[in-house]
Design a protein around this motif. Sequence first.
Motif, PDB file in Angstrom:
ATOM      1  N   TRP A  13     -53.511 -21.774 -64.229  1.00  0.00           N
ATOM      2  CA  TRP A  13     -52.141 -21.409 -63.895  1.00  0.00           C
ATOM      3  C   TRP A  13     -51.524 -20.697 -65.090  1.00  0.00           C
ATOM      4  CZ3 TRP A  13     -47.580 -23.682 -66.011  1.00  0.00           C
ATOM      5  CH2 TRP A  13     -46.401 -23.355 -65.317  1.00  0.00           C
ATOM      6  N   PHE A  14     -50.881 -19.582 -64.838  1.00  0.00           N
ATOM      7  CA  PHE A  14     -50.299 -18.773 -65.914  1.00  0.00           C
ATOM      8  C   PHE A  14     -48.806 -18.593 -65.677  1.00  0.00           C
ATOM      9  CE2 PHE A  14     -54.683 -17.688 -65.462  1.00  0.00           C
ATOM     10  CZ  PHE A  14     -55.148 -17.635 -66.762  1.00  0.00           C
ATOM     11  N   GLN A  15     -48.046 -18.715 -66.727  1.00  0.00           N
ATOM     12  CA  GLN A  15     -46.604 -18.520 -66.580  1.00  0.00           C
ATOM     13  C   GLN A  15     -46.042 -17.961 -67.881  1.00  0.00           C
ATOM     14  OE1 GLN A  15     -44.399 -19.288 -63.836  1.00  0.00           O
ATOM     15  NE2 GLN A  15     -43.043 -18.124 -65.162  1.00  0.00           N
ATOM     16  N   ARG A  16     -45.164 -16.978 -67.737  1.00  0.00           N
ATOM     17  CA  ARG A  16     -44.488 -16.417 -68.893  1.00  0.00           C
ATOM     18  C   ARG A  16     -43.440 -17.421 -69.362  1.00  0.00           C
ATOM     19  NH1 ARG A  16     -43.882 -10.519 -69.659  1.00  0.00           N
ATOM     20  NH2 ARG A  16     -44.717 -10.211 -67.589  1.00  0.00           N
ATOM     21  N   VAL A  17     -43.436 -17.752 -70.632  1.00  0.00           N
ATOM     22  CA  VAL A  17     -42.471 -18.724 -71.132  1.00  0.00           C
ATOM     23  C   VAL A  17     -41.207 -17.990 -71.555  1.00  0.00           C
ATOM     24  CG1 VAL A  17     -42.069 -20.585 -72.763  1.00  0.00           C
ATOM     25  CG2 VAL A  17     -44.389 -20.103 -71.997  1.00  0.00           C
TER      26      VAL A  17
END
Lengths: 289, 813
Positions: free
Chosen positions: B636-640
């Motif tokens: 899972w990838f998410q921009r912080v």
Amino acid sequence: CKSRFEKIRLSNNLTKKYQEAMRLYGKRDYSKALILFEELSQKYRGISGAETLNYHYAYTLYHLKDYTTARYQFKFFADTYPSSQYAEECRYMSAFCYYQDSPNATLDQENTYKAIDALQLFINLYPKSERVAQASKLISDLRGKLEDKAYANAKMYLDMGDYDIRNYKSAVVAFKNAQRDYPDIKYAEEMDFLIIKAQYLYAKNSLENRQEERYTEAIGFYNDFVEAHKDSKYLKDAEQLKKASEEGIESAKKYLAAIAEDQAKYKAFLEKTKKPDTVFNNTILKKSN
Amino acid sequence: SELDYFSPKEYIIGGTTVSGTQYLDKEVLITLSKLNKGDRIVLPGEATANAIKNLWAQGLFDDVQLNIDRITGDSVFFDIAVVERPRLSSIELKGLRKSERTAISEKLNESGKIINDNLYNTTRRTITNYLLEKGFFFTKVEFKTRKDSAQDNSQILEAWVDKGNRVKVHEIVFTGNKDFSSAKLKKYLKKTKQQAFYKVFGSGKFSKEKYQEDKLKMIAKMHAKGYRDAEILKDSVYKYNDKSVGIKIDLHEGPKYYFGNITFVGNAKYPTKFLQQVLAIKKGEVFSEEKLEKKLNNDPNNGDINSLYTDDGYLTFNAEPVQTKVYGDTVDLEIRLVEGQQFTNNRIILKGNTITNDRVVMRQIRTKPGEKFKKNDLIRTVREIDALGNFDEAKTSPLPKPNPADGTVDIEYTVEEKPSDQIELSGGFGAGRIIGTLGLTFNNFSLRNLFNINAYKPLPKGDGQKLSIRGQTNGKFYQSYSFSFSEPWLGGDKPVSFGISGFTSLSNYSYGLNTSADAQQRIRLNGITVSIGKVLNWPDNFFQITHALNLQQFILNNYPGYKFSTGTSYNLNLQEVLSRDSRDSPIFPKSGSYLRFTLQLTPPYSLMNKVNYATASDKERYKFSEYHKWKFEAQWFQRVVGNLVIKAQAQFGFLGQYNSAVGQSPFERFKLGGDGMMGFDFLQGSEIIAMRGYANNAVIPLGANVAQAQQSGSPIFNKYVLELRYPVIDTEQAKAFIVAFAEGGNTWDRFRDFNPFNVRRSAGVGAKIFLPIFGLLGIDYGYGFDKIPGISAANNYGRQGFTFSIAQQLGGF
């Protein structure tokens, strides 16, 4: 110890270089000749001999299959020396280089369009040239390529209909666009037939409540087809599609009638027993496409 | 005098002469002027103007004049008076470093021009502009010429450059700011920084261009914070000393504003209440043009007003916010909508594919003729074209061309081909010998043109198929060859992928002098895999299912470390993979997720044959491997914030048996720890799972036979990764990330011992770089917090700091 060519290349004697370049050109040693021509064409601007030099320079590039640069050099020649005896030839060769650069029909056709424009310009400039016939033939070759592309890209949607039926609808639109873009396309007859086929398959794979409208459209395409192509080899197949469409309309109607009947019965039953509708809920006939 | 401009008259050219030439040929100049003797000419007329233009175009003269020498009857005689100038053969730059000379020379392409004031000016400007960019404010350039002995009438121009000092920013002074502190405002000037002793790199070099950009950004930032009146009243850059400048910015801050009532006009399709919900801006919120713009036009995560319409055919939809009333610190807005009409896709045009065939790209395009226009389809299409890997991602662009007359839109996709083939040629050192590897991957192969000589440029290309071949050998003792081929659209009509791959390898050790065949320790492996994959339309079209049939043959002779040492074993299995991939980029994703569930089964031989496994020899027992294997992976990838991305990953694997009498398969086990690179390990048919901070294969179950667990692997594993990634380089040619990670993972022998929370832990930092031709290279330093029981102190209890990894896009092995 330097070779003869190296010695001449490094010398400052322009005349000798010029002679050597022409000698190499005569011997068809184009890659060496190019090295000298490239240098000389810069230095010979405004000096006598430049015309012959540029003419051979362009052909050297052409023989080395560097059509992009050759085309520029031929055009440069024709623009610079419009009264030269080679001007017409170079104008033609410039267009011909575009022709050589025109790729397979399955790739980007930018150079094909440019080749057509360049050849047409040649014909307009030299309507009496003996190269006009050849230029016209090349143009028709190139147009054929564009027609192949339009046909293949439209046909792709028909081929892909099997996995997503919306592709059939796209095929109809794409075939029609191909005919609009190329009014005398060589595939006209086949495409008219494929339009019927695509529309028929679209109708056949649709939900029953959409079928009548879509089959009717297929029959409409059939009527257009018969009018346009009376002795077509596709006529028999087209007739079959029309027949199948008519049958399809009938069976869709029957199916819908049967459902409506069931629904009516069920409604009557509900009214009698005063129960809420849990079976049909009017959802059966609602669906996309 | 003799010419009447109101009544042009035709003449015959009686002759043309040229005066003022030194080195040039007069005849040629006459030809160029096209004023040939005997031609008819209208005077005054275009021909004379063109003659001068043509001569000027040669770039050989300082002056060109066309004079009428005389007119006799119908004949006109011309004289062309030219002033020749020395020609420039080259420019030499003095007083600059080599890199500067190269960069400036590229911008100066003046060879063959004449030397005059104009040349001096353009050259000076090019040099000073270049140096200004680099922070040199006080550049001086002087020119000298000298004769070029190599060519007639040519001169070499020497440009003597005095760069002076590079200018830094000594101070930045703000005036007029109240709510924003000067420190904060300085922060907003991202690339214009005040010099300070602690800044080692890029300490406050001044670039005029960047300063201009920074000013706009600073104001935009203030607007975004609600200060919609903020502006720069005056700013100046002044010389502080020879080495530095100062910047003074006088601001008008204005009050902080808030959103008031927001109304919509022009909306026929959706009610105002619904649009207000989508806009999601409440009365009393801090006024921000940025937020308003985002919610109106571009919020891919939460939806915006624009895509509400443009995903439903309203291609020409436009929303314009108008500030209707400003009272005190509150701004009322009226959003004026022009819904326009619903458009239907018509022609789909592809441009720029000079290698890849139309079909390969066209079949990925989601905007189809006859369908309603959807902006989302357009965006998805661009992503899918990029995912093909044959095109430059930055240059793929869609261009809708609406035709309002019939409500249709033609969509033109432009792509640019990029090199997509990879070559791997390496020499390594292993087992006391040099190992050579040659691997080739062609990502845009065309199998049907394999026998078409004309298609070789240098290989048959353009059908989007992938072919990899790879060979690795150290001579007599180890050889391995593999190939794989895949076609993403089997038959060309359906997105059903087909793949076939095969490999063969041989490892051979002989000790001492006894080299007879029987005494050699040898393992040979052969394998073939056929697979079919399909994109599913349900539950959504990110899902994919793959069926694969694998057959492997292991031939062992005196080979140590296994449950049996001599014999032949077969592994025939069916593998089902269900995956969902919504990552936005295959290499360094910034959002999206990846899920994969794998089930691998062999036939249950022991239920069908009559072998008594209690007494069977090893040869019989292991002839046909039998097992069932389950794997699950989630990423899972998410921009912080900004470009900082968080990656979370969990993996689980389980190898089970049908029949306890047969025991667990010696093959297909999991080896946890290390760099995750296959190396020699695939020989043993086991699966390698990376875990940084530990040595290769080091994470073994508690109480296991250490040698065997390291050699064959373990039947159960799980692993978690949490990673923060920050891009250092993000271009098409190269991508580089730095990462900080924490991992936890473990292996078990029996399912009843399995505890997903009992893991070995590690943490560390690393860097990864992607270069198209090499693939992904990584270096990580991890610290393992847990000692692995059973592994000696000499081996640092199974821990290892640095790991290097190379993930080629070579599939398979």
